[in-house]
Motif scaffolding. Structure first.
Motif, PDB file in Angstrom:
ATOM      1  N   GLY A  37     -37.723  42.495 -32.380  1.00  0.00           N
ATOM      2  CA  GLY A  37     -38.081  42.768 -33.762  1.00  0.00           C
ATOM      3  C   GLY A  37     -38.155  44.247 -34.087  1.00  0.00           C
ATOM      4  N   LEU A  38     -38.313  44.538 -35.375  1.00  0.00           N
ATOM      5  CA  LEU A  38     -38.303  45.925 -35.832  1.00  0.00           C
ATOM      6  C   LEU A  38     -39.466  46.739 -35.270  1.00  0.00           C
ATOM      7  N   ASP A  39     -40.593  46.083 -35.010  1.00  0.00           N
ATOM      8  CA  ASP A  39     -41.741  46.822 -34.483  1.00  0.00           C
ATOM      9  C   ASP A  39     -41.447  47.438 -33.116  1.00  0.00           C
ATOM     10  N   ALA A  40     -40.452  46.883 -32.436  1.00  0.00           N
ATOM     11  CA  ALA A  40     -40.108  47.405 -31.110  1.00  0.00           C
ATOM     12  C   ALA A  40     -39.207  48.636 -31.191  1.00  0.00           C
ATOM     13  N   VAL A  41     -38.740  48.962 -32.380  1.00  0.00           N
ATOM     14  CA  VAL A  41     -37.801  50.078 -32.534  1.00  0.00           C
ATOM     15  C   VAL A  41     -38.568  51.363 -32.821  1.00  0.00           C
ATOM     16  N   SER A  42     -38.404  52.327 -31.960  1.00  0.00           N
ATOM     17  CA  SER A  42     -38.917  53.681 -32.174  1.00  0.00           C
ATOM     18  C   SER A  42     -37.958  54.625 -31.472  1.00  0.00           C
ATOM     19  N   LEU A  43     -37.999  55.882 -31.855  1.00  0.00           N
ATOM     20  CA  LEU A  43     -37.114  56.846 -31.201  1.00  0.00           C
ATOM     21  C   LEU A  43     -37.454  56.966 -29.719  1.00  0.00           C
ATOM     22  N   ARG A  44     -38.719  56.825 -29.398  1.00  0.00           N
ATOM     23  CA  ARG A  44     -39.117  56.907 -27.987  1.00  0.00           C
ATOM     24  C   ARG A  44     -38.526  55.734 -27.194  1.00  0.00           C
ATOM     25  N   LYS A  45     -38.643  54.523 -27.727  1.00  0.00           N
ATOM     26  CA  LYS A  45     -38.142  53.360 -27.007  1.00  0.00           C
ATOM     27  C   LYS A  45     -36.616  53.342 -26.947  1.00  0.00           C
ATOM     28  N   VAL A  46     -35.988  53.775 -28.022  1.00  0.00           N
ATOM     29  CA  VAL A  46     -34.524  53.851 -28.002  1.00  0.00           C
ATOM     30  C   VAL A  46     -34.074  54.887 -26.986  1.00  0.00           C
ATOM     31  N   GLY A  47     -34.765  56.019 -26.960  1.00  0.00           N
ATOM     32  CA  GLY A  47     -34.445  57.045 -25.964  1.00  0.00           C
ATOM     33  C   GLY A  47     -34.611  56.517 -24.555  1.00  0.00           C
ATOM     34  N   GLY A  48     -35.672  55.734 -24.319  1.00  0.00           N
ATOM     35  CA  GLY A  48     -35.872  55.145 -23.001  1.00  0.00           C
ATOM     36  C   GLY A  48     -34.750  54.202 -22.615  1.00  0.00           C
ATOM     37  N   ALA A  49     -34.276  53.420 -23.578  1.00  0.00           N
ATOM     38  CA  ALA A  49     -33.179  52.495 -23.295  1.00  0.00           C
ATOM     39  C   ALA A  49     -31.894  53.237 -22.949  1.00  0.00           C
ATOM     40  N   LEU A  50     -31.762  54.468 -23.459  1.00  0.00           N
ATOM     41  CA  LEU A  50     -30.560  55.267 -23.218  1.00  0.00           C
ATOM     42  C   LEU A  50     -30.772  56.308 -22.118  1.00  0.00           C
ATOM     43  N   ASP A  51     -31.922  56.240 -21.462  1.00  0.00           N
ATOM     44  CA  ASP A  51     -32.257  57.210 -20.417  1.00  0.00           C
ATOM     45  C   ASP A  51     -32.208  58.629 -20.970  1.00  0.00           C
ATOM     46  N   ALA A  52     -32.803  58.790 -22.154  1.00  0.00           N
ATOM     47  CA  ALA A  52     -32.820  60.102 -22.809  1.00  0.00           C
ATOM     48  C   ALA A  52     -34.178  60.287 -23.483  1.00  0.00           C
ATOM     49  N   GLY A  53     -34.694  61.481 -23.464  1.00  0.00           N
ATOM     50  CA  GLY A  53     -35.967  61.761 -24.117  1.00  0.00           C
ATOM     51  C   GLY A  53     -35.821  61.736 -25.628  1.00  0.00           C
ATOM     52  N   PRO A  54     -36.923  61.449 -26.349  1.00  0.00           N
ATOM     53  CA  PRO A  54     -36.840  61.379 -27.815  1.00  0.00           C
ATOM     54  C   PRO A  54     -36.402  62.682 -28.458  1.00  0.00           C
ATOM     55  N   MET A  55     -36.700  63.816 -27.842  1.00  0.00           N
ATOM     56  CA  MET A  55     -36.292  65.084 -28.438  1.00  0.00           C
ATOM     57  C   MET A  55     -34.776  65.203 -28.520  1.00  0.00           C
ATOM     58  N   ARG A  56     -34.069  64.597 -27.557  1.00  0.00           N
ATOM     59  CA  ARG A  56     -32.601  64.620 -27.620  1.00  0.00           C
ATOM     60  C   ARG A  56     -32.102  63.785 -28.797  1.00  0.00           C
ATOM     61  N   LEU A  57     -32.818  62.689 -29.083  1.00  0.00           N
ATOM     62  CA  LEU A  57     -32.397  61.834 -30.193  1.00  0.00           C
ATOM     63  C   LEU A  57     -32.552  62.544 -31.533  1.00  0.00           C
ATOM     64  N   TYR A  58     -33.542  63.459 -31.612  1.00  0.00           N
ATOM     65  CA  TYR A  58     -33.773  64.152 -32.875  1.00  0.00           C
ATOM     66  C   TYR A  58     -32.599  65.051 -33.268  1.00  0.00           C
ATOM     67  N   ARG A  59     -31.720  65.345 -32.342  1.00  0.00           N
ATOM     68  CA  ARG A  59     -30.504  66.095 -32.706  1.00  0.00           C
ATOM     69  C   ARG A  59     -29.576  65.232 -33.550  1.00  0.00           C
ATOM     70  N   TYR A  60     -29.716  63.912 -33.438  1.00  0.00           N
ATOM     71  CA  TYR A  60     -28.812  62.982 -34.107  1.00  0.00           C
ATOM     72  C   TYR A  60     -29.467  62.257 -35.279  1.00  0.00           C
ATOM     73  N   VAL A  61     -30.775  61.984 -35.143  1.00  0.00           N
ATOM     74  CA  VAL A  61     -31.517  61.230 -36.151  1.00  0.00           C
ATOM     75  C   VAL A  61     -32.874  61.901 -36.335  1.00  0.00           C
ATOM     76  N   ASP A  62     -33.229  62.201 -37.571  1.00  0.00           N
ATOM     77  CA  ASP A  62     -34.489  62.924 -37.813  1.00  0.00           C
ATOM     78  C   ASP A  62     -35.722  62.023 -37.751  1.00  0.00           C
ATOM     79  N   THR A  63     -35.602  60.810 -38.281  1.00  0.00           N
ATOM     80  CA  THR A  63     -36.764  59.934 -38.418  1.00  0.00           C
ATOM     81  C   THR A  63     -36.385  58.491 -38.105  1.00  0.00           C
TER      82      THR A  63
END
Length: 232
Positions: A37-63
């Motif tokens: 579900g949507l509650d499971a979606v966060s930049l931190r959790k997505v970063g974990g699924a991609l083996d990447a820290g959330p700060m790296r994701l912020y280069r691609y998506v702000d929020t």
């Protein structure tokens, strides 16, 4: 001026053990949302699924809101292009196409509505819908606007109700018939008071339709209503 993610070019990909892209980020977010579900979606959790820290994701998506926007557009990319030789066949294909995607991705139903989505796939779907309707004979723009708005309201309400029932079944462990059986003693006591004769008749006598039958029936009523309002 609003800074839309569609206006921002994607950063060049860095050579790392886990290279990123908006497409990979969105795909990982969709997999999380499909599973939990949507509650499971966060930049931190997505970063974990991609083996990447959330700060790296912020280069691609702000929020997270931007991530949800990208997810909606990815879902619209799965909606088949509208088809049909008549305007009502086109509207039916639009409705069934969106419903199909919403049942595959239940979170999509939660994100429909509100202000228009403006991603390229969403715009392409809107363009195809307008083109198909006008080619099928519904060429007055006012009529097209009203028909699409009415269809949109119906589809959003119908798929949200259907998805909510699915979620209730999973949460309770009871399908619709099992839930009805579990609540039957209470309803029988209430009907025995004589205060609810119409409800009693409806519960005992009305046909029990499946979700797809309810959707198609409501869609038929809607299309007949639009047809009745058209100038002869």
């Amino acid at each position: 001026m609003t800074d839309l993610i569609w206006d921002r070019p994607e950063p060049s990909e860095r050579r790392t053990p886990s290279p990123l892209s908006r497409q990979r980020i969105v795909r990982a977010a969709i997999e999380l949302a499909d599973t939990a579900g949507l509650d499971a979606v966060s930049l931190r959790k997505v970063g974990g699924a991609l083996d990447a820290g959330p700060m790296r994701l912020y280069r691609y998506v702000d929020t997270k809101d931007e991530l949800l926007t990208l997810m909606v557009d990815a879902a619209y990319a799965e909606v088949p292009e509208p088809t049909g030789a008549t305007w009502d066949a086109v509207l039916r294909s639009i409705a069934t196409g969106i419903r199909g995607v919403a049942l595959r991705h239940e979170w999509f139903a939660e994100l429909l509505g509100g202000r228009p989505h403006l991603g390229p796939a969403t715009l392409a779907h809107g363009e195809a819908s307008l083109t198909a309707l006008r080619a099928a004979g519904l060429d007055d723009l006012g009529t097209v606007t009203g028909a699409l708005a009415t269809l949109n309201i119906y589809v959003i309400g119908a798929v949200r109700k259907e998805v909510a029932e699915r979620q209730a079944q999973r949460a309770s462990g009871l399908d619709q018939r099992q839930w009805q059986h579990a609540t039957a003693p209470y309803l029988l006591r209430m009907f025995a008071t004589g205060d609810y004769p119409a409800m009693k008749e409806w519960v005992h006598e009305a046909p029990h339709l499946q979700a797809d039958e309810v959707f198609e029936l409501g869609l038929t009523y809607l299309l007949e209503g639009i047809r009745a309002s058209l100038p002869i």
